[in-house]
Design an enzyme around this catalytic site. Structure first.
Site, PDB file in Angstrom:
ATOM      1  N   GLY A 112      10.249   1.503  51.561  1.00 52.16           N
ATOM      2  CA  GLY A 112      10.965   0.380  52.133  1.00 52.16           C
ATOM      3  C   GLY A 112      10.795   0.252  53.633  1.00 52.16           C
ATOM      4  O   GLY A 112      11.040  -0.817  54.202  1.00 52.16           O
ATOM      5  N   GLU A 115       7.644  -1.749  53.753  1.00 54.63           N
ATOM      6  CA  GLU A 115       7.964  -3.102  53.286  1.00 54.63           C
ATOM      7  C   GLU A 115       8.679  -3.911  54.368  1.00 54.63           C
ATOM      8  O   GLU A 115       8.503  -5.126  54.462  1.00 54.63           O
ATOM      9  CB  GLU A 115       8.793  -3.021  52.003  1.00 54.63           C
ATOM     10  CG  GLU A 115       7.968  -2.574  50.811  1.00 54.63           C
ATOM     11  CD  GLU A 115       8.812  -2.325  49.575  1.00 54.63           C
ATOM     12  OE1 GLU A 115       8.547  -2.956  48.538  1.00 54.63           O
ATOM     13  OE2 GLU A 115       9.744  -1.487  49.645  1.00 54.63           O
ATOM     14  N   GLU A 135       6.295   5.024  45.854  1.00 56.38           N
ATOM     15  CA  GLU A 135       7.369   4.962  44.848  1.00 56.38           C
ATOM     16  C   GLU A 135       6.932   5.407  43.456  1.00 56.38           C
ATOM     17  O   GLU A 135       7.704   6.029  42.713  1.00 56.38           O
ATOM     18  CB  GLU A 135       7.932   3.535  44.778  1.00 56.38           C
ATOM     19  CG  GLU A 135       8.817   3.149  45.945  1.00 56.38           C
ATOM     20  CD  GLU A 135       8.048   2.616  47.140  1.00 56.38           C
ATOM     21  OE1 GLU A 135       8.681   2.084  48.067  1.00 56.38           O
ATOM     22  OE2 GLU A 135       6.797   2.739  47.154  1.00 56.38           O
TER      23      GLU A 135
END
Length: 261
Positions: A112, A115, A135
């Site tokens: 994240g 991201e 992930e």
């Protein structure tokens, strides 16, 4: 700015908002900090004299390591759904910021964290930075835009190498494949991002907002749809004060004074 946001330090530098991720040691995201990011972007969108946003991590080691995996240790799907939805709302808000957003990647950008950088318009990496979407190694997937944004930026092949094969890449490789637009020396990321943000101040903020929407619209809509929109938005800009000011300033050989209106 007087308002506080969970795990985010916000500083205003003229027309640029500098957002520093502040949840040490690895600046992991929480439900609260993701909500705070979405709220912050909404607040910045309402500030007409903010033209750019720079986001970086506190310290010299981490940009952000993403979500804290301890949240998912007990397999609670309600928690997973809440985090996924909060991630989506936060990073879609960041992607929709009306000005120019720049990620100064000053260390590890994982899951994240990467991201978050992918949701920005431009990415500058310090030479020691490391990037990955790991992930799948723990039975999950990047759910905050990773499968979509990474593929758009670097192509399907490299997206699959990073997501399906778990490849971690350094700053130079990220530059070579188009994941970042610039690599700078360790410690120089924020200054480079601020210098680029300052360049955006010379552009009409009204025009920047429209241009950004058109560029991002090309991700999901074909040229036959976007090209007529491009022409219509060109004409629409004649309703703005910035268009009148920009042309007049050029003719008078002076710097424009933007009103973002």
């Amino acid at each position: 700015m007087n308002k506080t946001y969970a795990n985010l330090q916000v500083e205003r530098r003229q027309h640029t908002a500098v957002v520093t991720l502040d949840n040490p040691p690895a600046h992991t995201w929480t439900l609260e900090s993701l909500a705070a990011l979405a709220e912050l972007v909404a607040d910045l969108n309402a500030e007409r004299d903010i033209y750019a946003l720079v986001i970086t991590g506190g310290g010299a080691k981490f940009f952000s390591a993403g979500a804290d995996l301890k949240l998912f240790a007990d397999g609670d799907k309600a928690v997973a759904r809440a985090m996924a939805q909060r991630f989506g709302k936060a990073f879609e808000a960041l992607s929709g910021f009306r000005g120019v957003s720049i990620a100064a990647i000053n260390g590890y950008a994982m899951g994240g964290g990467l991201e978050c950088a992918l949701a920005c318009d431009i990415r500058i990496a310090e030479e020691h930075a490391q990037m990955a979407l790991p992930e799948a190694a723990v039975g999950l997937l990047p759910c905050a835009g990773g499968t979509q944004q990474l593929s758009w930026l670097v192509g399907e092949g490299w997206a699959k190498r990073m997501i399906l094969c778990g490849e971690r890449i350094d700053a130079r490789r990220a530059l070579a494949i188009g994941l970042v637009e610039e690599v700078v020396a360790t410690g120089a990321g924020l200054d480079a991002a601020l210098a680029l943000a300052e360049k955006s101040w010379r552009q009409s903020p009204s025009a920047v907002t429209v241009c950004k929407a058109l560029i991002q619209g090309a991700r999901s809509l074909p040229p036959q749809h976007m090209l007529p929109q491009e022409r219509e938005r060109f004409v629409d800009l004649f309703d703005t004060q910035d268009q009148k000011e920009g042309v007049q300033a050029f003719l008078e050989k002076r710097a424009p004074r933007w009103s973002n209106a």
